[in-house]
Design an enzyme around this catalytic site. Structure first.
Site: not given
Lengths: 534, 534
Positions: B130, B133-135, B262, B264, B267, B391, B453
């Site tokens: 983490y 945390g903006s994923s 990502e 996986a 780190v 948003r 986009y």
């Protein structure tokens, strides 16, 4: 004299040395070359003949279903035994070539490649992918005993340009195409890949991709990686085709796993490559400096500017003398700009001004586009293309004559270059009893570092040339490792660079790479010994 | 009103929505926003409270040796449960957040990370790296049942700039640093990373690297990949540190395996990043076109020139209206140039001329550097940074409001954009009974393609917003797949994009990636479900 007007198909490739057989220096030229290197032979070694190798029958034969794709003839087998490194040429001249492959295959389709891989896996036959055969790192040579036989997989029949997207400037190209044929096919569309490694005439797209070749551009994007839009790769575990994308953030790049995989993970059979408009605007100049180190701040300033010269090659005094770019003992910076958008004279002028502000002296140019080519630039370009032939002439005279290259960050560069000169020079003196020539040039420069390229020429132990070179190469590899400079910027790892490559790559990455290899090549037949062990 | 003068440390991050809690639209602003979208609520949903989540005790506790690194407090656990996608915000507002992690760790050293990974592997505890945390793709959320507990590994305490190489313009930076802090540390040295994704304020270097973030530059090099000199990655199989190199041809790039991994495969704890001199020279302008498609040839010509604008963003009429860049129904191309080497006014003028030659009409600029910022450019920039907050205001009104992005080649681009508008628009109409807003802009352009986009805003089914969005997202994913457009240009794969990612990546590559994952993370605890199955 070579007949340059002959079509390629009527000229003969040398089986033991660089390029065209008819372009090699003749005996008289060899003697003249040898006279420049103390301790060499009086007469050149004879040009070797395949017949003298006494090549026996193959250890295996392909099944009849694959029979139309393979040959067991001694001549092609001999020509596919090794690449074109100094040690390959010297071994051929001394009648001690590497392991001769048992058979050479010329697949035409992806299915042919898949069929050959399947058969090879079943029979434990090593498969050595072979493009133009210009490897200088032992990349196309089998070493070891673990396999029952050796198949050289020559992709030269897979040489088509299949599709051209003129809107997005890209083409789908088969991997076995040689540089000149590729540019010939693109030219009518006004397009170019602009990838011109020194081996351009004798290397293939697939080879460039498999070895992460560096090419034409001295700054910004030069590695073939950046021009790759998508890849088609035949692996024993299936064929992989990535999507054509201008960019993607979807997981680790699939293509980047195969770029640089040197035939160990799969056989690259085609790629969509990013092309460019042919540049209408060109300009070049050269600037000289008191010495190589004095030029480094200028070169760094250029690399860190946004001027983006296409050519920005710094030659030390020895290199400048060898190529004819300068004979006054000064270092020479060769600059070139090109664009398909707008004239580049302003950019060249800015670059020359920047170089002068860092102590450079203009030796020629900015060239008038209508005038004859800048002399230092022209001399450098001709020498660049002729160099591998001259090397082979020197090898025929019993000399050691070879190059190696690396890349490192600017802060480490001066000490690295000094260490290579000192330590490789001393090792050559010890090995041969005579001083050796150790020249340096910067072939590619980046905002954060540069790629030095070294030429070593030594005489004094004819008959032991290969052993002398292996000594020097070990010393060089050790210097690079101690200075944290990569074992290769663009020549690849092959087998010759494995010891230092193993030290350079992080161990968890090596573990991941071995796992990937095992997943894609479970029988361990693909280019064994390259990058990872079987 | 948010107090912009408060130091970051005294402001509070929203646990459920974007950014700073005090920067969120207030209830009145939410009502005003909702009034723009038919079918939304009359009053905003209340701001959710952690206490209402009734978070229970953790399923496991860390051993005492790791106790100083972890917390079990409900507030940080709730804040680490999800990223900041529309569906995350909507679920939090509806009191149905994702799985709450059992504990949150704040490692300080690489050894801390290694120790936490070792413990997690032994106890089958899932580890979710983490950063900020903006994923927006479900990248930091645990889904499934296979693990005994969930640890959120927050790297924010690893936020130092450890070394700066001013000669080679690079810095060794710990992965947990946020964008503004990073630029603050580099500024005194005259250097900048110039990576400014929309999430800049709330995302970290490690997050950018792990997701192959795309940033500031609209042309040439924009993905963080190209600015990466070397990586330090802690994996359960050991720590991997690649060498600092300006370039290398030694095998497949080790860094490129971890870029985009990502969390996986390991780190990412630090990186040497390539920096730039801060640009002294800037200029911007905007050009309008009759419509979006009419502007594409101009944008392509710019992308294929060597002008290299830093900003080259094409807004459709809806996007231009939303951002205040234009309200006359025309598409707007926002152009910007910057350089630390030389003035860029000539390049801007050439770009504007090129755009005009392709049918563009200058709406402002080339701006006089002494004049106030170009109005369309300024409006666009302010709206860009404010957008995520707006948003969240819309989500509080029960609207669907989200974005997605992709990239494709120029030949496929027009049909792709039409298909997204038509099919996603129709799906929204079906799902909500009302027309939806589907806007498009090009965020990044390349010689061979572009990255569109899309913004979707729809009302009409408050209470079912998440289900509606999941429907639309499935339709969008299907359109992208059929048109061979990547499932993500820079938002990453996470868990939300897995179905299309699995279809997009070639199967032999997936096999290699799974093997690499198993080699580096044998217990399968690292960000389970992201990229490959455990």
């Amino acid at each position: 004299m070579p007949d340059q007007t002959l079509p390629r198909t009527l000229r003969t490739r040398s089986w033991w040395g660089w390029g065209w057989a008819d372009a090699h220096p003749d005996d008289a030229e060899c003697v003249a070359l040898g006279a420049l290197v103390p301790g060499t032979l009086a007469r050149p070694l004879p040009v070797p003949r395949v017949a003298d190798l006494r090549i026996g029958g193959p250890a295996v034969e392909a099944p009849s279903s694959l029979g139309h794709l393979v040959t067991y003839d001694p001549a092609p087998r001999a020509a596919h035994a090794m690449g074109k490194a100094f040690r390959d040429v010297a071994r051929a001249l001394r009648g001690r070539p590497g392991r001769i492959p048992d058979l050479v295959a010329h697949p035409v389709t992806d299915q042919d490649v898949a069929d050959l891989l399947e058969w090879a896996g079943e029979r434990q036959v090593a498969v050595i992918p072979y493009g133009g055969g210009s490897s200088v790192v032992g990349g196309v040579e089998y070493r070891g005993e673990a396999h029952r036989a050796v198949l050289s997989l020559d992709l030269s029949a897979m040489d088509q340009v299949l599709e051209i997207d003129t809107v997005g400037r890209a083409a789908r190209i088969r991997a076995g195409i040689l540089g000149p044929a590729l540019e010939d096919r693109l030219r009518p569309h006004g397009l170019t890949l602009r990838h011109f490694p020194q081996s351009f005439e004798f290397s293939t797209l697939g080879g460039w991709l498999a070895t992460r070749a560096g090419g034409h551009y001295a700054t910004t994007r030069t590695h073939i990686d950046d021009f790759t839009q998508s890849l088609g790769v035949v692996t024993p575990a299936g064929t992989t085709t990535s999507w054509r994308l201008p960019a993607s953030g979807a997981g680790p790049s699939p293509d980047r796993l195969f770029l640089g995989s040197e035939g160990a993970l799969g056989v690259i059979t085609e790629a969509w490559m990013r092309l460019q408009d042919r540049p209408d605007h060109k300009a070049s100049a050269s600037v000289s400096f008191t010495d190589f180190h004095a030029a480094l701040p200028a070169v760094r300033a250029l690399a860190q500017s946004d001027l983006a010269p296409a050519n920005c090659r710094l030659l030390d005094s020895g290199e400048a003398a060898l190529s004819g770019a300068a004979t006054d003992g000064r270092a020479v910076l060769v600059l070139g700009f090109e664009s398909s958008t707008a004239p580049v004279d302003d950019r060249l002028a800015q670059a020359v001004e920047l170089a002068r502000a860092h102590g450079g002296r203009t030796t020629s140019g900015p060239a008038d586009p209508s005038a004859p080519a800048d002399s230092a630039v022209g001399a450098w370009r001709s020498a660049f293309l002729r160099m591998p032939y001259l090397r082979d002439g020197l090898v025929r005279m019993g000399a050691v004559a070879e190059t190696f290259e690396t890349a490192t960050t600017w802060d480490r560069l001066p000490a690295l270059i000094d260490a290579v000169r000192t330590e490789v020079g001393a090792a050559a003196h010890r090995a041969t009893g005579r001083p050796a020539l150790v020249n340096c040039r910067l072939t590619h420069v980046y905002p954060d570092g540069a790629a030095p390229y070294f030429t070593v020429i030594a005489g004094g132990r004819p008959g032991d040339e290969v052993a002398v070179w292996d000594d020097l190469k070990a010393v060089a590899g050790d210097v690079l490792h101690r200075h944290r400079a990569t074992i290769t910027h663009h020549h690849a790892v092959g087998r010759d660079h494995r010891p230092q490559y193993d030290l350079q790559r992080p161990e968890p990455f090596a573990r991941a790479l071995r796992a990937a290899k095992h997943a894609l090549d479970p029988c361990g037949v693909l280019n064994p010994g390259v990058l990872v062990d079987g």
